[in-house]
Design a protein around this motif. Structure first.
Motif, PDB file in Angstrom:
ATOM      1  N   GLU A  78     119.877  49.899  44.764  1.00  0.00           N
ATOM      2  CA  GLU A  78     121.065  50.238  45.949  1.00  0.00           C
ATOM      3  C   GLU A  78     120.426  49.549  47.177  1.00  0.00           C
ATOM      4  O   GLU A  78     121.057  48.963  48.186  1.00  0.00           O
ATOM      5  N   LYS A  79     119.033  49.423  47.363  1.00  0.00           N
ATOM      6  CA  LYS A  79     118.400  49.114  48.498  1.00  0.00           C
ATOM      7  C   LYS A  79     118.469  47.625  48.657  1.00  0.00           C
ATOM      8  O   LYS A  79     118.920  47.067  49.519  1.00  0.00           O
ATOM      9  N   ILE A  80     118.432  46.777  47.477  1.00  0.00           N
ATOM     10  CA  ILE A  80     118.619  45.325  47.580  1.00  0.00           C
ATOM     11  C   ILE A  80     120.388  45.079  47.700  1.00  0.00           C
ATOM     12  O   ILE A  80     120.476  44.259  48.714  1.00  0.00           O
TER      13      ILE A  80
ATOM     14  N   LYS B 261     124.132  43.222  51.733  1.00  0.00           N
ATOM     15  CA  LYS B 261     125.570  43.372  52.585  1.00  0.00           C
ATOM     16  C   LYS B 261     125.137  43.509  54.003  1.00  0.00           C
ATOM     17  O   LYS B 261     125.845  42.979  54.881  1.00  0.00           O
ATOM     18  N   ASP B 262     124.002  44.129  54.511  1.00  0.00           N
ATOM     19  CA  ASP B 262     123.687  43.896  55.891  1.00  0.00           C
ATOM     20  C   ASP B 262     123.504  42.817  56.411  1.00  0.00           C
ATOM     21  O   ASP B 262     123.956  42.274  57.484  1.00  0.00           O
TER      22      ASP B 262
ATOM     23  N   ASN C  10     122.892  42.622  36.295  1.00  0.00           N
ATOM     24  CA  ASN C  10     123.614  43.118  37.562  1.00  0.00           C
ATOM     25  C   ASN C  10     123.305  42.120  38.670  1.00  0.00           C
ATOM     26  O   ASN C  10     122.498  41.203  38.610  1.00  0.00           O
ATOM     27  N   VAL C  11     124.477  41.921  39.391  1.00  0.00           N
ATOM     28  CA  VAL C  11     124.375  40.930  40.552  1.00  0.00           C
ATOM     29  C   VAL C  11     124.676  41.616  41.875  1.00  0.00           C
ATOM     30  O   VAL C  11     125.472  42.500  42.036  1.00  0.00           O
ATOM     31  N   ALA C  12     124.094  40.902  42.894  1.00  0.00           N
ATOM     32  CA  ALA C  12     124.372  41.341  44.056  1.00  0.00           C
ATOM     33  C   ALA C  12     124.705  40.162  44.816  1.00  0.00           C
ATOM     34  O   ALA C  12     123.889  39.108  44.839  1.00  0.00           O
TER      35      ALA C  12
END
Length: 113
Positions: free
Chosen positions: A4-6, A11-12, A34-36
């Motif tokens: 969640e931190k990543i 996002k930030d 999983n992808v961000a």
């Protein structure tokens, strides 16, 4: 593992880039699929960032010199379909953000194993 931190950091960073009129394309991918992803800017700006990333990726392969990088460079230079088919690496051409998100969803579902 994409924590969640990543996800929040991506996002930030995207929000900060948007506030400052900075184009960005950033992706993080873990072994579980999983992808961000964060992208900011016009289609042309994001495409420019991706082109720069691809150039940097090719440069890093040229500087590495290991057999995997040499084979991938040869595949890119020759357009050798057989090398691409035997690889677990997948390439995608997308025309817009919606199509990009669809590919990401398909990756998450494991369609490209």
């Amino acid at each position: 593992m994409i924590t969640e931190k990543i996800q929040n950091m991506v996002k930030d960073l995207a929000m900060e880039c948007q506030k400052n009129d900075v184009a960005m394309s950033l992706g993080a991918f873990d072994e579980s699929g999983n992808v961000a992803v964060g992208q900011v800017g016009s289609k042309n700006q994001v495409e420019t960032v991706i082109d720069i990333q691809l150039d940097a990726w090719v440069d890093s392969m040229e500087n590495c010199g290991c057999s995997g990088c040499r084979n991938k460079l040869k595949e890119l230079q020759d357009g050798d379909e057989s090398v691409a088919k035997s690889s677990k690496v997948h390439s995608f051409v997308v025309n817009d953000a919606e199509e990009f998100l669809d590919v990401i969803d398909r990756i998450k579902r494991g369609e490209f194993q």
